[in-house]
Design an enzyme around this catalytic site. Structure first.
Site, mmCIF file in Angstrom:
data_model
loop_
_atom_site.group_PDB
_atom_site.id
_atom_site.type_symbol
_atom_site.label_atom_id
_atom_site.label_comp_id
_atom_site.label_asym_id
_atom_site.label_seq_id
_atom_site.Cartn_x
_atom_site.Cartn_y
_atom_site.Cartn_z
ATOM 1 C CD GLU A 1 43.733 55.618 45.854
ATOM 2 O OE1 GLU A 1 44.000 56.824 47.281
ATOM 3 O OE2 GLU A 1 42.572 55.069 45.992
ATOM 4 C CG ASN B 1 43.768 51.135 40.957
ATOM 5 O OD1 ASN B 1 42.878 50.843 40.486
ATOM 6 N ND2 ASN B 1 43.091 50.482 42.197
ATOM 7 C CG HIS C 1 35.789 55.413 43.819
ATOM 8 N ND1 HIS C 1 35.392 54.116 44.362
ATOM 9 C CD2 HIS C 1 37.021 54.737 43.518
ATOM 10 C CE1 HIS C 1 35.784 53.115 44.911
ATOM 11 N NE2 HIS C 1 37.090 53.533 44.398
HETATM 12 O O1 9MR Z 1 36.455 50.278 50.522
HETATM 13 C C1 9MR Z 1 37.837 50.872 51.152
HETATM 14 C C2 9MR Z 1 37.529 50.787 52.642
HETATM 15 O O2 9MR Z 1 36.584 49.851 53.448
HETATM 16 C C3 9MR Z 1 38.174 51.568 53.079
HETATM 17 O O3 9MR Z 1 37.900 51.622 54.891
HETATM 18 C C4 9MR Z 1 38.991 52.431 53.086
HETATM 19 C C5 9MR Z 1 40.550 52.448 53.499
HETATM 20 O O4 9MR Z 1 41.415 53.865 53.019
HETATM 21 O O5 9MR Z 1 39.721 52.058 51.413
HETATM 22 C C6 9MR Z 1 38.261 51.683 50.984
HETATM 23 O O6 9MR Z 1 38.628 51.185 49.024
HETATM 24 C C7 9MR Z 1 39.844 51.630 48.957
HETATM 25 C C8 9MR Z 1 40.728 51.024 47.553
HETATM 26 O O7 9MR Z 1 41.347 50.433 48.571
HETATM 27 C C9 9MR Z 1 41.448 52.126 47.137
HETATM 28 N N1 9MR Z 1 40.339 53.286 46.106
HETATM 29 C C10 9MR Z 1 39.862 53.849 46.970
HETATM 30 C C11 9MR Z 1 38.600 52.893 47.413
HETATM 31 C C12 9MR Z 1 37.561 53.656 48.906
HETATM 32 O O8 9MR Z 1 38.290 54.360 49.278
#
Ligand code: 9MR
Length: 568
Positions: A170, A211, A247
């Site tokens: 990101e 990513n 997403h």
């Molecule tokens: O699914 C993840 C969630 O449990 C965490 O709280 C969150 C914190 O930032 O991150 C989520 O996963 C993310 C992933 O690592 C990167 N792309 C977006 C995902 C959804 O937020």
């Protein structure tokens, strides 16, 4: 398979890793598939392997250690796993130089036991990174980043289960500029190339990915990503793969140029991965939203299948019991392919059938046509349809049914069912639905459509116009006529009805030629059907029926749509 092809050209140590992985994964799925026809009940990973793709899920360590259902599905359905949180910086190096790998190891051990590969997520990100990193000066921050990558990637460098990493995550903002993260603000854009080089040094055989989200379609952000990847590779920065998180949300539409976008990246020479797909909706769930969601999942899988360089699809979790969505998007949820009770949703079927299509052991024979659906228990928002089951003789087995609403040129999917019955929910009140059913087999072959049935939902609140409903089913039709049988009259109220009438309109040019179990009178094209002695008394919850026959102009295919019930 992915590991095998990517690793043979690489170092000796990776070849032994590869063979171990191939023994677990490849022998299991690749060599068995050609002699075992893909059947409707085969898990996702078997179908994915027969298409040369991985099918992945993100795993949370909590339920992985405490819930048998969670573990069983994770182990059997998926060929690749990503730690949802356990490999992030705050988990692996919460304090400078103090590394903890208990969660990460739990994921890797689970994957190894189940013949799965692990995608490492994520090394350099602006979220879930401890404050101590964020406060460092430029020199110390660069060193801390390189050390972190070295330690984390290095730990699994000789482990055959861990095959790839999200090196940076990101790095763009939504307009395609560089995200103003502490990384960028402190180090400038150079942190990206440095991170990739550090990861390659720590494990020369791992596949290294960049990513991001909102890069699925062709837009400013994905174009910025495209330009960055092209430029990095021109500078020999080791970027092997681009992750498209995906997403998605049904209320925002599907990125219809996903496949085209994946292909333009593939043409740069990188692999493309779907890394975090989920498809959220505004709650509550209903069968129409489920059906739309299933379409999105199917489209994602099909886009990956259509692009040779797409290695696979990872779903961001699998059960609605554990998903980041409700915590982040107020009022939204149900984004995954199993519900919170670990039951498969239409989205599961969509992923399954997309992966199975063409991989069905050569099954190209469609199932037989299902019977005409009959509607019952019609309310303002729901109806139960039941039909005579189809059969499948092509080898892959009957997988289920899809129910459609006839709507001009693009019929709408209303729901999917594994059995010959479905309760549709989320319907609009006082609305006519003309529906039909198609059967599906394990290879994705679709039957021809059943005949249609028509029902009309009630007005929603209370029991207007009745309290009764009427639902007509076209039993048979021919070039210039048809029979509607039964028209089911249901007492949806709480009191016994003493007589009922059902009104409906015949399309222009149609005329009645017969009727039974009701007295029919016409006024222009409006028909009123009155109860007869033997079916006038209808107890609460009871149903009765009548039928009629119509002639129509040759070549006309219309039938009546709305049936309105009233009780005097
Ligand atoms: O699914 C993840 C969630 O449990 C965490 O709280 C969150 C914190 O930032 O991150 C989520 O996963 C993310 C992933 O690592 C990167 N792309 C977006 C995902 C959804 O937020």
């Amino acid at each position: 398979m992915l590991v095998l092809s990517s690793s043979l050209v690489r170092s000796g140590v990776r070849i032994s890793r590869t063979l171990a992985a191939a023994a677990l994964l490849g022998l299991l799925v690749v060599f068995l598939v050609p002699v075992t026809p893909a059947d409707a009940s085969a898990p996702l990973r078997q179908h994915a392997a027969s298409r040369g793709k991985f099918i992945g899920t993100a795993l949370a360590t909590g339920p992985l250690s405490s819930e048998t259902s969670y573990r069983n599905i994770a182990a059997t359905e998926f060929s690749q796993v990503t730690a949802e949180n356990a490999m992030k910086w705050e988990s692996t190096e919460p304090n400078q130089g103090q590394f903890t790998f208990s969660g990460a190891d739990a994921i890797v051990d689970f994957a190894a036991q189940n013949g799965q590969q692990v995608h490492g997520h994520t090394l350099v990100w602006h979220n879930q990174t401890p404050g101590w990193v964020q406060g460092l000066g430029a020199g110390a921050m660069r060193t801390a980043m390189q050390n972190h990558i070295g330690q984390v990637v290095g730990r699994y460098a000789d482990n055959p289960t861990v095959v790839s990493w999200d090196v940076v995550n990101e790095v763009f903002d939504d307009n395609g500029g560089m995200r103003g993260s502490f990384w960028y603000n402190t180090l400038g854009q150079s942190f990206i190339a440095d991170a990739f080089r550090a990861a390659r040094a720590a494990d020369p055989d791992a596949r290294l990915c960049i990513n991001d989200y909102n890069v699925e379609g062709i837009n400013a952000k994905s174009t910025a990503m495209y330009n960055l990847v092209r430029s990095l590779r021109q500078q020999n920065v080791p970027v092997d793969c681009v992750g498209f998180q995906s997403h998605l949300a049904i209320q925002y539409g599907f990125p219809s140029d996903l496949q085209q976008n994946l292909q333009r990246f593939a043409d740069l020479g990188v692999q493309v991965w779907i890394t975090e797909v989920d498809v959220r909706m505004q709650m509550p769930r209903d069968s129409a939203k489920d059906a739309t969601q299933a379409t999105y999942y199917r489209n994602v899988v099909n886009a990956c299948l259509a692009v040779t360089a797409c290695a696979g699809v990872t779903i961001w979790g699998f059960t609605d019991k554990y998903s980041w969505v409700p915590d982040t998007f107020s009022g939204e949820g149900a984004a995954l392919i199993y519900n919170e009770n670990y039951q498969q949703k239409p989205a599961y079927t969509a992923v399954h059938d997309a992966l199975a299509a063409g991989g069905g052991g050569g099954d190209t024979t469609a199932p037989t046509t299902p019977g005409t659906p009959a509607a019952a228990n019609v309310t303002g928002s729901s109806a139960t349809l039941t039909w005579t089951a189809a059969t499948d003789s092509g080898g892959s087995g009957l997988a289920g049914y899809t129910v459609y609403r006839e709507q001009g040129s693009t019929d709408q999917q209303l729901g999917q069912s594994a059995t010959n019955s479905i309760t549709l929910t989320g319907l609009s009140p006082a609305t006519q639905y003309q529906v039909y059913v198609r059967a599906r087999d394990g290879a994705g072959n679709l039957s021809t459509p059943s005949a249609t049935a028509t029902f009309t939902t009630t007005s929603g609140g209370g029991q207007p116009g009745g309290p009764c409903t009427a639902t007509g089913t076209v039993q048979t039709q021919w070039n210039n006529g048809y029979v509607v049988q039964p028209v089911t009259v249901a007492n949806t109220g709480t009191a016994t009805l003493n007589g009922w009438t059902v009104t409906f309109t015949l399309p222009t040019g149609h005329s009645l030629t017969g009727s039974w179990n009701a007295t029919l009178t016409t006024s222009g094209q409006t028909v009123t059907a009155r109860s007869v002695n033997h079916n006038a008394t209808l107890a609460a919850g009871a149903t009765t029926s009548f039928g009629f026959q119509v002639s129509r102009p040759s070549g006309n295919t219309q039938t009546p749509s709305t049936y309105t019930c009233a009780s005097p």
